[in-house]
Enzyme design. Structure first.
Site, short mmCIF file in Angstrom:
data_model
loop_
_atom_site.label_atom_id
_atom_site.label_comp_id
_atom_site.label_asym_id
_atom_site.label_seq_id
_atom_site.Cartn_x
_atom_site.Cartn_y
_atom_site.Cartn_z
N GLU A 148 30.81 50.03 -6.46
CA GLU A 148 29.79 50.84 -7.14
C GLU A 148 29.63 52.11 -6.32
OE1 GLU A 148 25.19 50.63 -8.77
OE2 GLU A 148 25.97 48.99 -7.56
N CYS A 202 23.01 57.00 -6.90
CA CYS A 202 24.30 57.18 -7.57
C CYS A 202 24.09 57.52 -9.05
CB CYS A 202 25.19 55.94 -7.43
SG CYS A 202 24.46 54.44 -8.12
#
Length: 387
Positions: free
Chosen positions: A256, A290
């Protein structure tokens, strides 16, 4: 800061003295002050923890999945008990506002609830066979020790997303947190240990461990063949290094990584809804997620209406101590992040961009911390710095 953190630790039923004698200093981004010290792992201690996880796997995989789910349920209950205190520790260590810190712990609770349900759904298919009187059965087996590498911006939720599922599926966990946020990791491990104590003897020694250290510790975990799965959260640069190293030993990877997320504002957009969404998506966690909004693609028919209103909203954002009520944006994690923001704004200016906002905020009050004014950059065209 140490006194504030000591009170938080007491609310977690953790003795603050446990963070006095380590060899890694932990500083809060709130004011740059020392929070505590944690002990870093050595090559030998990392190896011992991986060995313990390997041994734990032999027993844990034989525990029925619904019973494993009971441990995850107990973990969720412990997290409910300590939600506010753990959320405050998250805020103190990574700088996101207290409401976000509590929200992150709620995500931990939510994944525990989800994993408990899955523990009763670890089933496969029954498949027809061409042989008379026969059938084929699909049956999922536990994989083995799971290595979890997390980043500073979500210092506890990333671990829980992985650990709750791994534990329910029969897999021990070895967690390498960011060296910038190790105290929350140690606190989570202690909370899990309380759940294990209530769970009983079915949980073996070495079922969960935390390894503290720098890059070398992470590399040792990534390269160890006894860890069949590495789940790593961090930058794309990190992912480009971790992925091939794990693949070289035929391990499995979950990555991720960073994003370059855009919001498209069409002529039909409801600007009363779009503007709050853009602002929170951009400045939440000081823009360090993110999932942070990094680009706006705005239709020319609404541009002159949207952008001035967005600038006005940015100018009214309350920046300050993230533990205090009413603050909307806390600090960046450290000077390195501030310098990276400054370089990005300078690159945009070099490409013809017009910058509104940016620069340090509250520098007189917090000389050792890095609060910033959120920035809006209007670019004349798509450029390298946007991609």
């Amino acid at each position: 800061m140490q006194a504030r953190v000591a009170d938080i630790l007491k609310d977690l039923d953790i003795n603050p003295s446990q963070f006095e004698n380590g060899d890694l200093d932990v500083h809060s981004p709130i004011d740059g002050g020392l929070m505590g010290r944690v002990k870093m792992d050595t090559k030998e201690s990392v190896d011992a923890k991986i060995t313990a996880a390997t041994e734990a796997f032999k027993k844990w995989r034989t525990v029925p999945a619904p019973r494993r789910g009971e441990l995850v349920r107990l973990l969720g209950e412990e997290l409910r008990t300590y939600k506010d205190a753990l959320g405050a520790l998250v805020t103190a260590e990574c700088g996101k506002i207290f409401e976000e810190g509590k929200g992150e712990v709620q995500e931990m609770i939510d994944i525990c609830d989800f994993a408990v349900g899955l523990s009763r759904q670890v089933h496969g298919l029954t498949i027809a066979s061409e042989r008379p009187g026969h059938h084929m059965r699909e049956y999922w087996q536990p994989l083995g020790p799971v290595g979890i590498i997390s980043a500073f911006n979500f210092p506890v939720a990333v671990w829980a997303w992985n650990a709750a599922l791994a534990l329910a599926c029969g897999d021990p966990c070895i967690w390498k947190p960011s060296e910038k946020t190790p105290m929350t990791a140690v606190a989570c491990q202690k909370i899990l240990e309380r759940a294990i104590a209530k769970f009983g003897d079915d949980a073996p020694e070495g079922l969960s461990s935390v390894i503290i250290g720098m890059r070398d510790v992470g590399e040792q975990l990534v390269d160890d063949k006894r860890v069949p799965l590495i789940s790593a959260t961090g930058s794309t640069r990190m992912g480009r290094e971790v992925g091939p190293r794990v693949a070289e030993r035929f391990g499995k990877c979950i990555l991720e990584l960073g994003g370059n997320n855009a919001i498209i504002v069409a002529p039909s957009a409801d600007l009363e809804m779009a503007i709050p969404g853009i602002v929170f998506g951009s400045v939440g966690t000081a823009g360090q997620r993110c999932t942070s909004t990094r680009r706006l693609i705005v239709h020319e028919s609404v541009y002159d209406d949207l952008v001035p209103r967005l600038k006005k909203a940015y100018s009214s954002i309350r920046i300050g101590d993230p533990l205090k009520q009413g603050t909307l944006v806390g600090p960046l994690i450290d000077k390195m992040s501030f310098d990276a923001m400054e370089r990005a704004l300078e690159a945009a200016r070099g490409e013809g961009g017009v910058v509104t906002g940016g620069g340090r905020a509250l520098a007189d009050e917090y000389g050792d911390a890095y609060y910033v004014n959120p920035a809006i950059v209007e670019m004349p065209e798509q450029s390298a710095s946007m991609c």
